[in-house]
Design a protein around this motif. Structure first.
Motif, PDB file in Angstrom:
ATOM      1  N   LYS A 278       0.870  -1.128   0.332  1.00 22.63           N
ATOM      2  CA  LYS A 278       0.010   0.048   0.147  1.00 22.63           C
ATOM      3  C   LYS A 278       0.770   1.169   0.126  1.00 22.63           C
ATOM      4  O   LYS A 278       1.993   1.355   0.493  1.00 22.63           O
ATOM      5  CB  LYS A 278      -1.097  -0.022   1.313  1.00 22.63           C
ATOM      6  N   PRO A 279       0.193   2.215  -0.527  1.00 23.68           N
ATOM      7  CA  PRO A 279       1.222   3.561  -0.611  1.00 23.68           C
ATOM      8  C   PRO A 279       1.414   3.949   0.956  1.00 23.68           C
ATOM      9  O   PRO A 279       0.707   3.548   1.950  1.00 23.68           O
ATOM     10  CB  PRO A 279       0.159   4.513  -1.400  1.00 23.68           C
ATOM     11  N   VAL A 280       2.493   4.821   0.879  1.00 20.99           N
ATOM     12  CA  VAL A 280       2.800   5.327   2.390  1.00 20.99           C
ATOM     13  C   VAL A 280       1.510   6.160   2.747  1.00 20.99           C
ATOM     14  O   VAL A 280       0.764   6.753   2.038  1.00 20.99           O
ATOM     15  CB  VAL A 280       4.070   6.486   2.055  1.00 20.99           C
ATOM     16  N   GLY A 281       1.172   6.036   4.212  1.00 21.02           N
ATOM     17  CA  GLY A 281       0.270   6.509   4.781  1.00 21.02           C
ATOM     18  C   GLY A 281      -1.159   5.723   4.946  1.00 21.02           C
ATOM     19  O   GLY A 281      -1.920   5.945   5.605  1.00 21.02           O
ATOM     20  N   LYS A 282      -1.148   4.722   3.825  1.00 12.57           N
ATOM     21  CA  LYS A 282      -2.313   3.875   4.069  1.00 12.57           C
ATOM     22  C   LYS A 282      -1.983   2.631   4.556  1.00 12.57           C
ATOM     23  O   LYS A 282      -2.671   2.199   5.218  1.00 12.57           O
ATOM     24  CB  LYS A 282      -2.523   3.488   2.428  1.00 12.57           C
ATOM     25  N   GLY A 283      -0.839   2.073   4.367  1.00 11.07           N
ATOM     26  CA  GLY A 283      -0.485   0.760   5.167  1.00 11.07           C
ATOM     27  C   GLY A 283       0.830   0.860   5.804  1.00 11.07           C
ATOM     28  O   GLY A 283       1.735   1.798   5.367  1.00 11.07           O
ATOM     29  N   THR A 284       1.279   0.189   6.995  1.00 10.38           N
ATOM     30  CA  THR A 284       2.106  -0.084   7.594  1.00 10.38           C
ATOM     31  C   THR A 284       2.938  -1.053   7.424  1.00 10.38           C
ATOM     32  O   THR A 284       3.918  -1.313   7.887  1.00 10.38           O
ATOM     33  CB  THR A 284       1.991   0.406   9.309  1.00 10.38           C
ATOM     34  N   GLY A 285       2.095  -2.301   7.012  1.00  8.72           N
ATOM     35  CA  GLY A 285       2.582  -3.634   7.050  1.00  8.72           C
ATOM     36  C   GLY A 285       2.903  -4.135   8.273  1.00  8.72           C
ATOM     37  O   GLY A 285       3.548  -5.117   8.310  1.00  8.72           O
ATOM     38  N   LEU A 286       1.979  -3.729   9.409  1.00  6.82           N
ATOM     39  CA  LEU A 286       2.230  -4.265  10.475  1.00  6.82           C
ATOM     40  C   LEU A 286       0.988  -5.082  10.943  1.00  6.82           C
ATOM     41  O   LEU A 286       1.139  -5.924  11.763  1.00  6.82           O
ATOM     42  CB  LEU A 286       2.493  -3.312  11.651  1.00  6.82           C
ATOM     43  N   GLY A 287      -0.007  -5.098  10.144  1.00  6.59           N
ATOM     44  CA  GLY A 287      -1.338  -5.353  10.587  1.00  6.59           C
ATOM     45  C   GLY A 287      -1.290  -7.005  10.603  1.00  6.59           C
ATOM     46  O   GLY A 287      -1.505  -7.678  11.639  1.00  6.59           O
TER      47      GLY A 287
END
Ligand code: ADP
Ligand code: MG
Length: 301
Positions: free
Chosen positions: A246-255
């Motif tokens: 996901k673009p910056v700001g939308k996803g952190t990749g932590l979920g």
């Protein structure tokens, strides 16, 4: 739907002794990443709890004032009608008539109750979201407790409502489930992550199916979307901290990495099946009971 490799998603039971130094370093790095992610989630959780607490107070008095306002309005309307009847022909006195027409009194009478009702509903909804947020960000929630999984899913749906409502219809198929032993706020985070991911995968007019099943001594919760799907090459990296498309700001990749950790500490499993262009299904398997004498590893919220 083709299964695109569940292997590697399960709890890794390899002995450390059989690993090369590179593998050990990679493992160490992953552990470090997960620690960072836990800390990040902890600060986000604290922030959410703080905001929820602050908003709770004004919501309390707005709700109570709305109730009083409703009572006052009903009284005023009654008195107004009584005046009209008492005045008889004098109602058509020019100034009075002009004022009544100018402010469209009949419309006000008709509109007032529905405006008040709508505002009540709105404030109730905000209250519900705040309660769910507080449940999710409770920091004292490392304790195992009897959990109603459907209630937890519904709370997650409330929190994710905004992400979901314009893109997808949610269809639930809930079996009869007993309470399970778990840390409720952590399970809530898992469902929230899976639901938000499902919503993000859908461009528009999709469906998210949530199915629960009791299988012997464990339950399964399946969350299926008909969104964009996941390319096979990404499946292996899904649960890596900071893996995001996901673009910056939308996803952190932590979920997903956090969710995977939570399910693992609950002695459960998280599986994924996906077909690009067709959709994705995540399955969470959880035992009804945690092994005796063990509490779920504390994961800061
Ligand atoms: N239901 C899904 N459909 C398609 N892709 C998904 C789905 N769930 C997760 N993904 C992919 O996995 C990645 C990692 O997810 P996650 O760990 O929740 O991080 P984030 O949502 O912040 O990107 C997403 O960026 C997306 O590429
Ligand atoms: Mg996500």
């Amino acid at each position: 739907m083709t299964s695109t490799g569940n292997q590697g998603m399960r709890h890794d039971t390899d002995s450390h002794l059989q690993q090369t130094p590179e593998q050990l370093i990679a493992r160490l790095k992953q552990a470090q990443d997960q620690l960072m992610q836990s800390e990040k989630m902890a600060s986000i959780g604290q922030l959410a709890a703080g905001v929820a607490h602050e908003i709770n107070n004004p919501i309390g008095y707005v709700r109570s004032n709305l109730t009083t306002l409703g009572d006052y309005c009903r009284s005023l309307l009654l008195i107004n009608q009584a005046y009209e009847q008492a005045l008889g022909d004098a109602v058509s006195e020019p100034t009075l008539l002009q004022l009544t027409q100018q402010h469209d009194l009949p419309f006000i009478r008709e509109d007032l109750p529905s405006l008040l009702e709508e505002s009540h509903e709105g404030i109730e909804r905000v209250g519900k979201i705040i309660r769910s947020l507080r449940d999710f960000s409770r920091t004292d929630s490392g304790e195992l407790e009897p959990v109603d999984v459907h209630k937890t899913i519904n709370q997650a749906l409330t929190v994710a409502r905004n992400e979901i409502k314009y893109r997808a219809e949610v269809i639930t198929d809930f079996a009869e489930l007993p309470l399970i032993e778990a840390v409720e706020s952590q399970l809530g985070q898992v469902f929230l992550n899976l639901l938000v991911n499902a919503a993000h995968a859908i461009e528009e007019h999709g469906e998210i199916h949530i199915t629960t099943v009791l299988k012997g001594r464990q339950i399964s919760v399946r969350i299926r979307d008909n969104g964009c799907g996941i390319p096979a090459a990404n499946i292996k990296r899904l649960f890596d901290p900071f893996f995001t498309t996901k673009p910056v700001g939308k996803g952190t990749g932590l979920g997903l990495s956090l969710s995977y950790n939570i399910i693992r500490t609950h002695h459960g499993e998280m599986l994924v099946e996906s077909e690009p262009g067709k959709g994705t299904e995540f399955t969470v398997l959880l035992p009804l009971q945690q092994p005796a004498g063990e509490s779920a590893e504390e994961i800061p919220q």
